[in-house]
Write a protein that holds these residues in place. Structure first.
Motif, mmCIF file in Angstrom:
data_model
loop_
_atom_site.group_PDB
_atom_site.id
_atom_site.type_symbol
_atom_site.label_atom_id
_atom_site.label_comp_id
_atom_site.label_asym_id
_atom_site.label_seq_id
_atom_site.Cartn_x
_atom_site.Cartn_y
_atom_site.Cartn_z
ATOM 1 N N LEU A 47 -35.923 61.237 -25.621
ATOM 2 C CA LEU A 47 -37.326 60.852 -25.450
ATOM 3 C C LEU A 47 -37.496 59.796 -24.360
ATOM 4 O O LEU A 47 -38.495 59.797 -23.645
ATOM 5 C CB LEU A 47 -37.912 60.357 -26.769
ATOM 6 C CG LEU A 47 -38.157 61.451 -27.795
ATOM 7 C CD1 LEU A 47 -38.589 60.847 -29.118
ATOM 8 C CD2 LEU A 47 -39.194 62.427 -27.303
ATOM 9 N N ALA A 48 -36.519 58.904 -24.215
ATOM 10 C CA ALA A 48 -36.577 57.910 -23.137
ATOM 11 C C ALA A 48 -36.499 58.590 -21.772
ATOM 12 O O ALA A 48 -37.249 58.244 -20.851
ATOM 13 C CB ALA A 48 -35.454 56.897 -23.294
ATOM 14 N N CYS A 49 -35.620 59.563 -21.633
ATOM 15 C CA CYS A 49 -35.496 60.292 -20.360
ATOM 16 C C CYS A 49 -36.751 61.100 -20.064
ATOM 17 O O CYS A 49 -37.231 61.129 -18.926
ATOM 18 C CB CYS A 49 -34.274 61.203 -20.395
ATOM 19 S SG CYS A 49 -32.715 60.314 -20.429
ATOM 20 N N ILE A 50 -37.278 61.747 -21.076
ATOM 21 C CA ILE A 50 -38.486 62.547 -20.892
ATOM 22 C C ILE A 50 -39.672 61.659 -20.534
ATOM 23 O O ILE A 50 -40.453 61.988 -19.627
ATOM 24 C CB ILE A 50 -38.775 63.386 -22.158
ATOM 25 C CG1 ILE A 50 -37.725 64.478 -22.315
ATOM 26 C CG2 ILE A 50 -40.168 63.984 -22.125
ATOM 27 C CD1 ILE A 50 -37.751 65.177 -23.656
ATOM 28 N N SER A 51 -39.797 60.513 -21.203
ATOM 29 C CA SER A 51 -40.922 59.624 -20.891
ATOM 30 C C SER A 51 -40.786 59.046 -19.482
ATOM 31 O O SER A 51 -41.776 58.884 -18.780
ATOM 32 C CB SER A 51 -41.036 58.505 -21.923
ATOM 33 O OG SER A 51 -39.972 57.599 -21.806
ATOM 34 N N LYS A 52 -39.570 58.731 -19.051
ATOM 35 C CA LYS A 52 -39.356 58.228 -17.686
ATOM 36 C C LYS A 52 -39.763 59.285 -16.672
ATOM 37 O O LYS A 52 -40.384 58.979 -15.657
ATOM 38 C CB LYS A 52 -37.892 57.832 -17.507
ATOM 39 C CG LYS A 52 -37.523 57.355 -16.145
ATOM 40 C CD LYS A 52 -37.390 55.893 -16.133
ATOM 41 C CE LYS A 52 -36.898 55.436 -14.769
ATOM 42 N NZ LYS A 52 -37.156 54.051 -14.575
ATOM 43 N N VAL A 73 -42.482 49.393 -21.397
ATOM 44 C CA VAL A 73 -43.772 49.493 -22.093
ATOM 45 C C VAL A 73 -43.977 50.920 -22.592
ATOM 46 O O VAL A 73 -44.443 51.144 -23.715
ATOM 47 C CB VAL A 73 -44.932 49.046 -21.181
ATOM 48 C CG1 VAL A 73 -46.272 49.303 -21.838
ATOM 49 C CG2 VAL A 73 -44.781 47.586 -20.807
ATOM 50 N N ALA A 74 -43.608 51.890 -21.756
ATOM 51 C CA ALA A 74 -43.712 53.294 -22.174
ATOM 52 C C ALA A 74 -42.808 53.556 -23.379
ATOM 53 O O ALA A 74 -43.206 54.262 -24.313
ATOM 54 C CB ALA A 74 -43.343 54.218 -21.022
ATOM 55 N N LEU A 75 -41.601 52.969 -23.386
ATOM 56 C CA LEU A 75 -40.703 53.141 -24.525
ATOM 57 C C LEU A 75 -41.275 52.505 -25.788
ATOM 58 O O LEU A 75 -41.128 53.046 -26.883
ATOM 59 C CB LEU A 75 -39.332 52.544 -24.219
ATOM 60 C CG LEU A 75 -38.480 53.287 -23.209
ATOM 61 C CD1 LEU A 75 -37.181 52.534 -22.966
ATOM 62 C CD2 LEU A 75 -38.210 54.701 -23.656
ATOM 63 N N LEU A 76 -41.933 51.364 -25.624
ATOM 64 C CA LEU A 76 -42.579 50.719 -26.768
ATOM 65 C C LEU A 76 -43.670 51.609 -27.352
ATOM 66 O O LEU A 76 -43.773 51.787 -28.568
ATOM 67 C CB LEU A 76 -43.150 49.365 -26.365
ATOM 68 C CG LEU A 76 -43.886 48.604 -27.457
ATOM 69 C CD1 LEU A 76 -42.891 48.078 -28.474
ATOM 70 C CD2 LEU A 76 -44.689 47.481 -26.862
ATOM 71 N N LEU A 77 -44.469 52.203 -26.479
ATOM 72 C CA LEU A 77 -45.537 53.096 -26.946
ATOM 73 C C LEU A 77 -44.975 54.346 -27.620
ATOM 74 O O LEU A 77 -45.469 54.766 -28.667
ATOM 75 C CB LEU A 77 -46.446 53.477 -25.783
ATOM 76 C CG LEU A 77 -47.259 52.332 -25.176
ATOM 77 C CD1 LEU A 77 -48.001 52.815 -23.935
ATOM 78 C CD2 LEU A 77 -48.208 51.763 -26.190
ATOM 79 N N VAL A 78 -43.932 54.935 -27.015
ATOM 80 C CA VAL A 78 -43.313 56.131 -27.603
ATOM 81 C C VAL A 78 -42.696 55.782 -28.961
ATOM 82 O O VAL A 78 -42.826 56.541 -29.925
ATOM 83 C CB VAL A 78 -42.261 56.737 -26.646
ATOM 84 C CG1 VAL A 78 -41.420 57.789 -27.332
ATOM 85 C CG2 VAL A 78 -42.936 57.322 -25.422
#
Length: 106
Positions: A34-39, A51-56
């Motif tokens: 999920l971290a790779c996909i969100s990046k 911040v994106a990781l916090l939201l995910v």
């Protein structure tokens, strides 16, 4: 007939150990994916990756409270029982700090 009733006791023990090992690795593997996909998906939006990781993570927390997924819940509970809990902090914080410092504009 049940398939497990045909298995010897030692094989059933090996199967439960393998399932437990898979369950332990599910949460970190899912988190990394999920971290790779969100990046990748958020590369054009000007917000820091942390911040994106916090939201995910918040969305996943709400999702896990609303829907019960036994394998994922077991994996999260196993990671919650890590002793000492500082190991999680020492394992997760340095990469996040490094990534933030590496991508900081001077």
């Amino acid at each position: 007939m049940d398939d497990q009733s045909l298995c010897p006791a030692s094989l059933q023990s090996d199967l439960s150990t393998a399932a437990s090992q898979l369950s332990v690795m599910l949460f970190p593997t899912l988190a990394l994916a999920l971290a790779c996909i969100s990046k990748y998906l958020l590369r054009k939006i000007p917000i820091p990756h942390t911040v994106a990781l916090l939201l995910v993570g918040g969305i996943l927390g709400v999702f896990s409270c609303l829907y019960y997924i036994p394998v994922l819940s077991e994996s999260i509970l196993l990671w919650g029982k890590v002793s000492p809990p500082d190991l999680i902090l020492y394992g997760l914080l340095p990469p996040l700090l490094y990534e933030g410092a590496q991508n900081m504009d001077w």
